[in-house]
Design an enzyme around this catalytic site. Structure first.
Site, short mmCIF file in Angstrom:
data_model
loop_
_atom_site.label_atom_id
_atom_site.label_comp_id
_atom_site.label_asym_id
_atom_site.label_seq_id
_atom_site.Cartn_x
_atom_site.Cartn_y
_atom_site.Cartn_z
CG HIS A 1 -0.21 -0.37 2.50
ND1 HIS A 1 -0.24 -1.66 3.01
CD2 HIS A 1 0.58 0.34 3.33
CE1 HIS A 1 0.49 -1.70 4.12
NE2 HIS A 1 1.00 -0.50 4.33
NE ARG B 1 9.50 -5.97 8.00
CZ ARG B 1 8.32 -5.43 8.24
NH1 ARG B 1 7.87 -4.43 7.51
NH2 ARG B 1 7.55 -5.89 9.22
CG ASP C 1 4.74 -3.48 5.86
OD1 ASP C 1 4.97 -3.83 7.03
OD2 ASP C 1 3.70 -2.86 5.52
CD GLU D 1 4.77 -7.47 8.83
OE1 GLU D 1 4.48 -6.86 7.79
OE2 GLU D 1 4.28 -7.21 9.94
CG ASP E 1 4.64 -4.51 13.43
OD1 ASP E 1 4.15 -3.36 13.52
OD2 ASP E 1 4.99 -5.02 12.35
CG ASP F 1 2.01 0.70 17.51
OD1 ASP F 1 2.38 1.83 17.79
OD2 ASP F 1 1.44 0.39 16.43
#
Lengths: 483, 483
Positions: free
Chosen positions: B126, B207, B209, B239, B321, B365
């Site tokens: 996104h 990495r 997402d 991830e 996270d 978080d």
């Protein structure tokens, strides 16, 4: 002492609205093809994109060179979520639809190879809702660390909700255009660096969008200093529609978009053909004026600014912000051509809004932003006149930097001379429906220009011991240039 | 045959959340100082910025080198209107608050000078509402030429109006995160070029997402091919919180963030100290498990993927996270340190979430994203343990790439060996409140490691003609590593 760039005094500008001029292709990496455009020939809308790009401009440089163009003013080219690109999203990226920075680099190289200058549109009063620093405020509200880049009046921001007041400072209240807080030194520095960056990338000047809206003391003075430090020959031309004396004191701009020339020129040459529905804001070429009145207004205009400034003004008949002149005069071709004669012989750089030279028509924005037509649709008479007049301007230095002398004016006729050293040129215009005869004593000239190099008509000199009298006969709605 | 980068197998990663790690300064041009940050030590909020930057990271490279770190994974650094920067505004610009592209270039140079690798976070599922191509849709509605870069369900877009349904596809229904239309070949190409661009700029890996959200056939296969074409040694780590077999077939990722290691490790070493309020989604280290159960789960995990993949997994106890492990176990330091022993001796690259090594705490978080504390607040015992364990991992190749053998497990105790050629290392952990004694026959080893190089406890070998028996005594809540 005021100093403006010499190249501008000798320039003939062509104003390009990039989405509408020409569409080229490139196989370079990073060229994003949108899947859906508004039809190229369809009537322009406020939000539709046609997909013109800088590759297309490069393809057309030969055409522009042939026309006699040696400088291009581009309306904005930076990444923007609007077809006119005045809503800047990123000041460091050329819009991907235009071909991105790769196309820009290629354009600068190609234009400079032809000794053509490139001036970009600097939209530094406001940004857009997508511009990073504003977008951060939109996303983070009062937590944004960039709050003081804009002027916020309340929370939550209603950036997209037309039912609520736009609770931040925006240009003419348009919530799509949040205004920079120029009083923030970081913002000022940001804009200065943008200006410097593109000069280092090779541009030859900045046209400044609504610079009158920026009232931070010293802002445009610093802008000038930093621009000229990178390139002393860079052109700075402001969009000021009215009396621009304040900005033309030599410490700010070199010139302005000279709508003060446009207005009387259309009011005189357009005359009764001008349709007053096209009057707008500070550009009201109505009611019609006589040659006598035109002489008074031109005289006043030429007294308004320093002569060095006059020679660097950007003179125009129309632009992306106005209807096309040919349309405003109900497509009366002669009115348009007579204005073009006045434009091409006036001190300051003439600027042709793309397509005007082939008779492109169009009413108020967005209609004035139609695409550049295919060759089959060109008005070849208008094109020929443009080529001839531009050719004359390039041939005779006096038309560019010579002194200006009104010789004669009456209801329908306006006659003046441009003088540089030995070179003396006479320009005469008759807007009347009938042949005109102007008889007058000439004291301003050393020579007796008699050679008609453009247009039609007759000059006869009658020399007596007391005076040199000149008789100029012009057919109905015509002009001449004599050397 | 599956191949993963050798350097990853030998790496100790440090995960940095750039807004919170360190704040440096630079006098370079184009460094924009926000006028207003959230207090550095104040409790983090969802939207506040602390103002950490890449200059600060450069200042701390000596500290990281001293700790034994040889690879850094940065959560996103690209221009973004969110403090975590997962809402990408521009994939080609490092965030101005982080120091921009200039700081990035300096960081890459400084890190590589220390032989430290740099892995960036690629958020390719996104974008954000301010991302240019989405912003164009927001501004131009159905007229946007970039419509097919996203998936729009209706007009007008309600991007900022929470009272209306978000009428476009967005990640987990969050209207702030419009999902790319990966089926559009232009979008796919755009993302591939972003990936290539930063590899050319010197990064050592990506990495990814939420890559499981991208289901366009062949997308990640092409991604791997193009990444490896630029740098065959580049690391691609996804991830994926659950079973990642689909993505770890050798044609997509080299490894994943190994939460499948995290979960049993905390459930075992945290035991009753673990506070179940911290369970989340696919990470539920509750109820506590015995050493026996841990052995079963680790064994299953090691069978799940190819050994080449196991060696390139990114192993972690916590991240941006998750709550910090020390907090989830009610700040029971021993639970945390025993987990750290298991982390540092496991196949695959251990990753330390910045601050864990000095005892930084933090709940869910955004609390887990507190700033890196000043030296006075460090837990020196935890830091010392980290340095020792990282030192051992660097000293003994078997801890990095040796085969893995479970030797013994009971309710509170778990013992295993790592073997590479002649080198054999034993690791033993007792999570119980009392001293443990483990007696077992060893068939997997050629040697008899007896030298305690970390921790406390005693090893005694009893050799008979039939078998070599090992007795390991561990104090309460302790561990040892023996060579």
């Amino acid at each position: 002492m005021i100093k403006t760039p010499d190249w501008v005094k000798n320039a003939v500008f062509y104003q390009i609205f990039p989405d509408r001029f020409a569409k080229g292709t490139s196989t370079l990496k990073g060229q994003w093809q949108a899947s859906k455009y508004e039809g190229w020939d369809a009537t322009p809308t406020y939000q539709g994109y046609k997909g013109g790009n800088l590759w297309g401009v490069i393809d057309k440089l030969d055409y522009l060179e042939d026309l006699g163009i040696n400088a291009i003013y581009f309306t904005p080219i930076f990444q923007s979520a609007s077809n006119h690109r005045y809503h800047t999203h990123d000041y460091y990226q050329v819009d991907p639809m235009l071909g991105g920075n790769a196309a820009f680099d290629a354009l600068i190289e190609a234009a400079h190879k032809k000794d053509m200058k490139v001036v970009l549109d600097g939209v530094f009063n406001h940004a857009s809702r997508g511009f990073f620093f504003f977008n951060d405020i939109l996303e983070n509200g009062p937590n944004s660390p960039w709050l003081d880049w804009f002027v916020i009046h309340g929370w939550p921001l209603s950036a997209y909700d037309g039912d609520k007041p736009a609770n931040y400072q925006s240009w003419i209240g348009d919530r799509a255009l949040p205004e920079f807080n120029h009083d923030n030194p970081q913002v000022k520095e940001y804009i200065m660096q943008v200006a410097e960056y593109w000069l280092h990338k090779g541009i030859d000047g900045w046209r400044l969008d609504v610079p009158n809206e920026v009232d931070t003391p010293g802002f445009w003075q610093e802008f000038r200093d930093r621009v000229k430090a990178v390139n002393p020959d860079a052109y700075i031309v402001g969009e000021i529609w009215g009396d621009a004396s304040y900005w033309l004191d030599g410490t700010q701009f070199d010139g302005v978009m000279n709508y003060r020339f446009t207005e009387p020129t259309i009011a005189f040459a357009g005359g009764e053909n001008y349709d007053p529905q096209y009057c707008q804001g500070e550009l009201k070429p109505y009611p019609p004026i006589s040659g006598t009145e035109y002489a008074i207004r031109i005289d006043a205009l030429l007294k308004l600014y320093d002569w060095e400034i006059q020679l660097a003004q950007l003179n125009l008949l129309d632009s992306h912000d106005t209807p096309r002149m040919l349309t405003t005069v109900r497509e009366d071709k002669q009115s348009f051509l007579l204005s073009t004669v006045l434009l091409m012989t006036f001190p300051g750089a003439p600027s042709i809004f793309y397509g005007d030279e082939v008779g492109l028509i169009g009413g108020k924005d967005p209609d004035c932003r139609r695409v550049f037509p295919e060759a089959e649709k060109w008005d070849v008479e208008i094109l020929k006149a443009h080529k001839e007049l531009i050719g004359l301007r390039h041939k005779y230095p006096s038309l560019r930097t010579g002194s200006y002398h009104t010789l004669y004016a009456d209801r329908n006729v306006y006659i003046f001379a441009r003088v540089l050293d030995e070179e003396e040129i006479i320009v005469a215009v008759n807007i009347g429906q009938e042949q005109s005869l102007a008889e007058f004593v000439v004291t301003e000239l050393q020579s007796q220009p008699s050679n008609v190099v453009y247009g039609s008509g007759r000059l006869e000199w009658h020399n007596t011991t007391n005076a040199n009298k000149l008789e100029i006969t012009l057919p109905a709605k015509s002009s001449l240039v004599a050397s």
